[in-house]
Design an enzyme around this catalytic site. Sequence first.
Site, PDB file in Angstrom:
ATOM      1  N   CYS A  27     -22.464  11.896  32.451  1.00 13.05           N
ATOM      2  CA  CYS A  27     -21.532  12.120  31.336  1.00 13.05           C
ATOM      3  C   CYS A  27     -22.234  12.766  30.133  1.00 13.05           C
ATOM      4  O   CYS A  27     -23.008  12.106  29.445  1.00 13.05           O
ATOM      5  CB  CYS A  27     -20.907  10.783  30.937  1.00 13.05           C
ATOM      6  SG  CYS A  27     -19.945  10.818  29.417  1.00 13.05           S
ATOM      7  N   CYS A  30     -21.554  11.041  26.764  1.00 16.21           N
ATOM      8  CA  CYS A  30     -22.291   9.776  26.644  1.00 16.21           C
ATOM      9  C   CYS A  30     -23.712  10.037  26.159  1.00 16.21           C
ATOM     10  O   CYS A  30     -24.252   9.272  25.358  1.00 16.21           O
ATOM     11  CB  CYS A  30     -22.319   9.048  27.984  1.00 16.21           C
ATOM     12  SG  CYS A  30     -20.678   8.660  28.633  1.00 16.21           S
TER      13      CYS A  30
END
Length: 102
Positions: A27, A30
């Site tokens: 991700c 993230c």
Amino acid sequence: MIQLESEKQFHTLTQEQTIFLFTANWCPDCRVIEPGLPSLEKKYDTFNFVTIDRDEFIDLAIAHNIMGIPSFLVFKNGQQVGEYIGKERKTIEQIDTFLSQF
């Protein structure tokens, strides 16, 4: 930050003051917030901060309607008291604003 190791640990931590961060290695959004997370941990030091790998704990993600990451759940004394869920990129400032209500 603690990394979740089991669903049993998740249920134990929901009984305390815990902020769960659903994330994944792949991700990019993230990764963007990672450098700012230690400052949030320090600011909200009455909470446990726990990362949950969404792919490893997909059943927990589904149970809590986590469809996008990064997403946050806040628990106090066995009750979910907040959620910041969505697929959009979040800034540390937005996360801080969300956490300030707890």
